[in-house]
Design a protein around this motif. Sequence first.
Motif, short mmCIF file in Angstrom:
data_model
loop_
_atom_site.label_atom_id
_atom_site.label_comp_id
_atom_site.label_asym_id
_atom_site.label_seq_id
_atom_site.Cartn_x
_atom_site.Cartn_y
_atom_site.Cartn_z
N TRP A 38 -0.05 11.95 0.57
CA TRP A 38 -0.83 10.75 0.30
C TRP A 38 -2.32 11.02 0.46
N ARG A 39 -2.67 11.96 1.33
CA ARG A 39 -4.09 12.30 1.53
C ARG A 39 -4.66 13.06 0.33
N MET A 85 -7.16 -5.33 0.36
CA MET A 85 -6.21 -4.22 0.30
C MET A 85 -6.78 -2.84 0.59
N ALA A 86 -8.08 -2.64 0.50
CA ALA A 86 -8.61 -1.30 0.72
C ALA A 86 -8.31 -0.81 2.14
N ALA A 87 -8.43 -1.69 3.12
CA ALA A 87 -8.15 -1.30 4.51
C ALA A 87 -6.67 -0.98 4.69
N ALA A 88 -5.79 -1.74 4.04
CA ALA A 88 -4.35 -1.47 4.15
C ALA A 88 -4.00 -0.12 3.54
N ALA A 103 -2.44 3.05 5.56
CA ALA A 103 -1.21 3.72 5.12
C ALA A 103 -1.43 5.22 4.95
N ILE A 104 -2.59 5.61 4.41
CA ILE A 104 -2.89 7.04 4.25
C ILE A 104 -2.97 7.72 5.61
N ALA A 107 0.83 -1.21 0.00
CA ALA A 107 0.00 0.00 0.00
C ALA A 107 0.86 1.25 0.00
N ARG A 108 1.91 1.27 0.80
CA ARG A 108 2.79 2.44 0.86
C ARG A 108 3.48 2.68 -0.47
N ALA A 109 3.96 1.60 -1.10
CA ALA A 109 4.64 1.76 -2.39
C ALA A 109 3.68 2.28 -3.45
#
Length: 254
Positions: free
Chosen positions: A103-104, A88-91, A95-96, A62-64
């Motif tokens: 990222w926001r 993955m949506a929660a991850a 991360a945001i 997610a971060r990448a």
Amino acid sequence: MSGILSVIGTGPGDPRQMTPEAAAAVSDAEVFFGYGPYLDRLALGPHQRRIASDNREELGRARAALAQAAAGARVCVVSGGDPGVFAMAAAVCEAIEAGPDDWRAVDLVVVPGVTAMLAVAARIGAPLGHDFCALSLSDNLKPWEVITRRLRLAAEAGFVIALYNPISKARPWQLGEAFALLRGILPATTPVIFGRAAGRPDERIRIVPLAEADAGDADMATCVMIGSPETRIVARPGRSPLVYTPRFSAPASR
């Protein structure tokens, strides 16, 4: 200028169960992040780049992906099933929340998909026709004691229960322990559905009473569904039985 990050699910595995909206997001993206077998389901063009990682590296993935999107790329994060159900949506949201301000500012689009329990339910009738819940048996991110408490309370409340991540090489005992717990609460005749790879060529659907449910019939590609005391099986000569949970609930005894 920030780019866009789409989080999609490929569905349970049958290409026909991937939504048009998810397919459109794939067509528009430049860079793809995901677990290798999920990325393998996509027919990517030569202008599209895939970055595969292990299935247990969700937060790093997610971060990448967010870093690429914040730099202006059109990014797609790929899950199986629905990206918001144990995926993955929660991850990405996690991360945001913990990440840098830029990222926001990323344009985030979570595209709904078809999750495994819906595909399994559709193959056998309508076991989710009344109240239900979904639980993950993985204790990678929560204690086993929390899982068993939630499982017990869900069974006592009369929910149909869909179990994700039921068993793995690292966790070969947990599904058997879950069945043992449920046998102390639910009738022995409660239907248990083992739905493996629903809709795919290697699909395997098995319906057994709780008293005979064997953890050895499941693997990580299996969604295990436990009916409520009201879930019914309708025999059909020459056809597979139907499993359904009535839309109405019997009044509680006093």
